[in-house]
Scaffold this motif. Structure first.
Motif, mmCIF file in Angstrom:
data_model
loop_
_atom_site.group_PDB
_atom_site.id
_atom_site.type_symbol
_atom_site.label_atom_id
_atom_site.label_comp_id
_atom_site.label_asym_id
_atom_site.label_seq_id
_atom_site.Cartn_x
_atom_site.Cartn_y
_atom_site.Cartn_z
ATOM 1 N N SER A 32 78.446 41.542 55.380
ATOM 2 C CA SER A 32 77.004 41.371 55.521
ATOM 3 C C SER A 32 76.210 42.544 54.975
ATOM 4 O O SER A 32 75.051 42.398 54.593
ATOM 5 C CB SER A 32 76.628 41.227 56.997
ATOM 6 N N CYS A 33 76.820 43.725 54.977
ATOM 7 C CA CYS A 33 76.061 44.932 54.616
ATOM 8 C C CYS A 33 76.995 46.065 54.235
ATOM 9 O O CYS A 33 77.974 46.337 54.934
ATOM 10 C CB CYS A 33 75.192 45.360 55.806
ATOM 11 N N ILE A 34 76.677 46.713 53.125
ATOM 12 C CA ILE A 34 77.493 47.856 52.686
ATOM 13 C C ILE A 34 76.665 49.147 52.616
ATOM 14 O O ILE A 34 76.999 50.083 51.904
ATOM 15 C CB ILE A 34 78.174 47.585 51.320
ATOM 16 N N ALA A 35 75.579 49.164 53.371
ATOM 17 C CA ALA A 35 74.701 50.337 53.335
ATOM 18 C C ALA A 35 75.351 51.533 54.018
ATOM 19 O O ALA A 35 76.218 51.381 54.868
ATOM 20 C CB ALA A 35 73.380 50.021 54.027
ATOM 21 N N CYS A 90 69.537 52.328 51.137
ATOM 22 C CA CYS A 90 69.963 51.256 50.240
ATOM 23 C C CYS A 90 68.743 50.774 49.443
ATOM 24 O O CYS A 90 67.724 50.420 50.025
ATOM 25 C CB CYS A 90 70.545 50.094 51.051
ATOM 26 N N CYS A 144 68.133 41.024 51.936
ATOM 27 C CA CYS A 144 68.744 42.111 52.699
ATOM 28 C C CYS A 144 68.905 41.685 54.155
ATOM 29 O O CYS A 144 67.925 41.424 54.847
ATOM 30 C CB CYS A 144 67.867 43.362 52.604
ATOM 31 N N ASN A 145 70.158 41.636 54.596
ATOM 32 C CA ASN A 145 70.451 41.236 55.983
ATOM 33 C C ASN A 145 69.945 42.245 57.008
ATOM 34 O O ASN A 145 69.708 41.902 58.159
ATOM 35 C CB ASN A 145 71.962 41.094 56.174
ATOM 36 N N TYR A 186 68.031 48.113 47.971
ATOM 37 C CA TYR A 186 67.619 46.719 48.220
ATOM 38 C C TYR A 186 66.951 46.569 49.584
ATOM 39 O O TYR A 186 66.157 45.670 49.796
ATOM 40 C CB TYR A 186 68.828 45.781 48.105
ATOM 41 N N CYS A 213 72.736 39.598 51.196
ATOM 42 C CA CYS A 213 72.785 41.000 50.799
ATOM 43 C C CYS A 213 72.848 41.094 49.287
ATOM 44 O O CYS A 213 73.824 40.688 48.668
ATOM 45 C CB CYS A 213 74.009 41.684 51.418
HETATM 46 S S1 SF4 Z 1 73.749 46.698 51.811
HETATM 47 FE FE1 SF4 Z 1 72.765 46.321 53.797
HETATM 48 S S2 SF4 Z 1 70.796 47.348 53.564
HETATM 49 FE FE2 SF4 Z 1 71.567 47.040 51.463
HETATM 50 S S3 SF4 Z 1 70.801 45.007 50.815
HETATM 51 FE FE3 SF4 Z 1 72.805 44.655 51.754
HETATM 52 S S4 SF4 Z 1 72.245 44.142 53.860
HETATM 53 FE FE4 SF4 Z 1 70.477 45.188 53.017
#
Ligand code: SF4
Ligand SMILES: Cc1cc2nc3c(=O)[nH]c(=O)nc-3n(C[C@H](O)[C@H](O)[C@H](O)COP(=O)(O)OP(=O)(O)OC[C@H]3O[C@@H](n4cnc5c(N)ncnc54)[C@H](O)[C@@H]3O)c2cc1C
Ligand code: FES
Ligand code: FES
Lengths: 222, 316
Positions: B156-159, B119, B129-130, B121, B138
């Motif tokens: 929270s996260c789409i990685a 990812c 970034c969580n 970010y 995020c």
């Molecule tokens: S998708 Fe996950 S890894 Fe990417 S910025 Fe969001 S929290 Fe971070």
């Protein structure tokens, strides 16, 4: 150009065991870090604390063995260039993305930027300087010159080290992403060379001449 | 890079004991992912336990007719092994589609399984970034999300999990063997190894700090056509937008795992009876509940089309 990570880190604070600048000037690593720090920041005699962790490693580079005591963070690439002065190996991205730092370790090509010097205890490293010399060129070096396989030359040492390894990999029967069959011996085709060389980026775009140089050596060896 | 202390372990037990003893310790295998992240100070272990020379670098047949792969076997050696090439073509193909020749020489089997997301970010320490800083937010969800996940993700996260080899391992029903400092051993499926992000995307696996992967075990080979089809922005040396790893029989039955779309290799066994009905029916079931962003909803169609190509290839 690119700042040696060692220098950058000397400016960091840390709560961990710290060593004064005076005490630090013991090992080569420390000495280089301290001197460069003075140059970079213009600090005079002001006391500066530096977190430092050293460890020992021994390996052979181009036939000569070296016993080193390194800042644990030092990459193989920085060791070769900054400490052993084999500046043929180049730093492009420092993140495994360009191949400029390619060297042979135990006859296999790796990115020396993504490897700690400490990981190479007992290893045999060959850089572009070890492949051949101006009056005794390695066939791959000669072919790169003949075919004009470069423009600025920055990626060239990495390209040549990689190319030498590629021909060995094909000879050893290691398949690639473009090999039609996984079980038959891979062929010496242009497509195979290109796929196998994709870890070496050439900003000048000398690719077609690089491919010709490799092809010539491959045909001579075959 | 932050400073760290360093030790070289010579046997697995030494490595796990050191990890249990030392706070903030991490194992270093090939180093091609960990050092990359340490340079960016996304990872900052206080102590490195170099496991590069602890052995565990053999590939051996199991009594059951499968394959036992040491955790430190390199990607090159695994892809080049005669049994892998002959009986587990999917695995060889997935490995060869990943990274570069130089990286595969250094990358290890366990390190490859545990490589972290790409990812953008997560990699940019100026962004929220969580996963990198738990609870910080995020930046990707409303940002440049073309490469990111469409299923199994969370608010929270789409990685995505970025690797290729694990997609093949998932389709092959590989299991991961581990050992802890107290000597306790476990065997995990890949779905048991990888966590989904939920509200804790910084926790990516179920491994404990002192738990070392010792090997990966493949069951006996599955007959059929082995295909790994990776779709990416350039034809070599790039991570997958979508990848399909499949083993298909002439009658159209088989198994499929998909990469590049989720926080772990994505396989839904209960959808596989639909494979003979074609890519559309199967993909609809595989991606049920997907939550793509505007920028990556193209992956829904891309999975179906890649699978169509794979199913066609398997027939010929
Ligand atoms: S998708 Fe996950 S890894 Fe990417 S910025 Fe969001 S929290 Fe971070
Ligand atoms: C430019 C570039 C391009 C790439 N392209 C691709 C690609 O297209 N496809 C792809 O799949 N991958 C790709 N990669 C990723 C590459 O495959 C991984 O970096 C590599 O596989 C990691 O293996 P390693 O042994 O170097 O791991 P390391 O960096 O040594 O370790 C990774 C992690 O695993 C942990 N670990 C390692 N071994 C063990 C063990 N035995 N037990 C417990 N924990 C362990 C480490 O502590 C660390 O957290 C790319 C990498 C780069 C730099
Ligand atoms: S400097 Fe090592 S790959 Fe670019
Ligand atoms: S010759 Fe200039 S980068 Fe390749």
């Amino acid at each position: 150009m690119l700042i040696n990570p060692i220098n950058r880190n000397t400016m960091e604070e840390s709560n961990e065991s710290t060593i004064s600048r005076r005490e630090m000037i013991v090992g080569t690593t420390a000495a280089i870090a301290a001197i460069t720090l003075a140059n970079v920041t213009g600090t005079q005699a002001a006391p500066h604390t530096v977190p430092l962790s050293l460890a020992k490693v021994s390996f052979t580079v181009n036939g000569q063995s070296h016993d080193l005591e390194m800042d644990t963070r030092t990459t193989l690439l920085d060791t070769l260039r900054e400490h052993l002065h084999f500046t043929g190996t180049k730093k492009g991205c420092d993140h495994g993305q360009c191949g400029a730092c390619t060297v042979l370790v135990n006859n296999q090509r790796i990115n020396s930027c993504l490897s700690l010097a400490l990981q190479h205890q007992g290893d045999t490293v060959t850089t572009i300087e070890g492949l051949g010399t101006p009056d005794k060129l390695h066939p791959m070096q000669a072919a790169f010159i003949k075919h004009d396989g470069y423009q600025c030359g920055y990626c060239t040492p990495g390209q040549i080290c990689s190319a030498v390894a590629v021909l060995n990999e094909i000879k050893a029967g290691i398949p690639s992403h473009v090999s039609a069959s996984l079980v038959e011996k891979p062929q010496l085709t242009n497509l195979e060379m290109r796929e196998r060389m994709s870890g070496n980026i050439c900003r000048c775009g000398a690719y077609s001449n690089i491919a010709e140089a490799i092809n010539e050596v491959a045909q001579k060896q075959a | 890079m932050k400073t760290f202390t360093y030790e070289r372990a010579s046997i697995p037990a030494e490595a796990t004991a050191a990890a249990a003893r030392t706070p903030g310790a991490k194992f270093l295998a090939g180093g091609t992912n960990l050092l990359d992240l340490m340079k960016l100070e996304i990872e900052a272990p206080q102590h490195i336990i170099d496991i590069g020379k602890i052995g565990l670098n053999k590939i051996e047949s199991t009594p059951a007719g499968g394959l036992h792969i040491g955790a430190l076997v390199t990607n090159t050696d695994l892809a080049a092994h005669p049994i892998v090439r002959r009986d587990y073509g999917l695995l060889a193909r997935a490995l060869l589609a990943g990274a570069s020749g130089q990286l595969r020489n250094k990358a290890t089997t366990a390190g490859n399984l545990l490589q972290r997301t790409r990812c953008p970010y997560f990699y940019d320490t100026n962004q929220l970034c969580n996963k990198r800083v738990p609870g910080s937010g995020c930046a990707a969800i409303a940002g440049f999300s073309r490469q990111l996940g469409i299923i199994g993700t969370s608010t929270s996260c789409i990685a995505t999990y970025p690797g290729d080899m694990a997609v093949a391992m998932r389709a092959l029903d590989a299991t991961v063997e581990t050992v802890k400092a107290n000597g306790a051993k476990r065997t995990l499926s890949l779905d048991q190894l990888y966590r989904l992000p939920g509200q804790t995307p910084h926790l990516e696996t179920t491994l404990e700090k002192n738990e070392l992967i010792t090997s990966i075990v493949l069951p006996p080979p599955v007959g059929g056509v082995h295909i790994y089809h990776k779709v990416r922005d350039r034809s070599s040396y790039a991570f997958a937008l979508v990848s399909v790893g499949a083993i298909l029989k002439k009658d159209g039955t088989g198994r499929v795992a998909v990469g590049g779309i989720a926080p772990r290799p994505w396989r839904i066994e209960s959808a596989e009876p639909l494979l003979p009905s074609g890519a559309k029916a199967f993909t609809a079931q595989l991606l049920k509940g997907a939550r793509p962003t505007k920028e990556n909803e193209f992956k829904l169609a891309l999975v179906e089309r890649t699978l169509t190509a794979v199913l066609n290839e398997a027939k010929h």
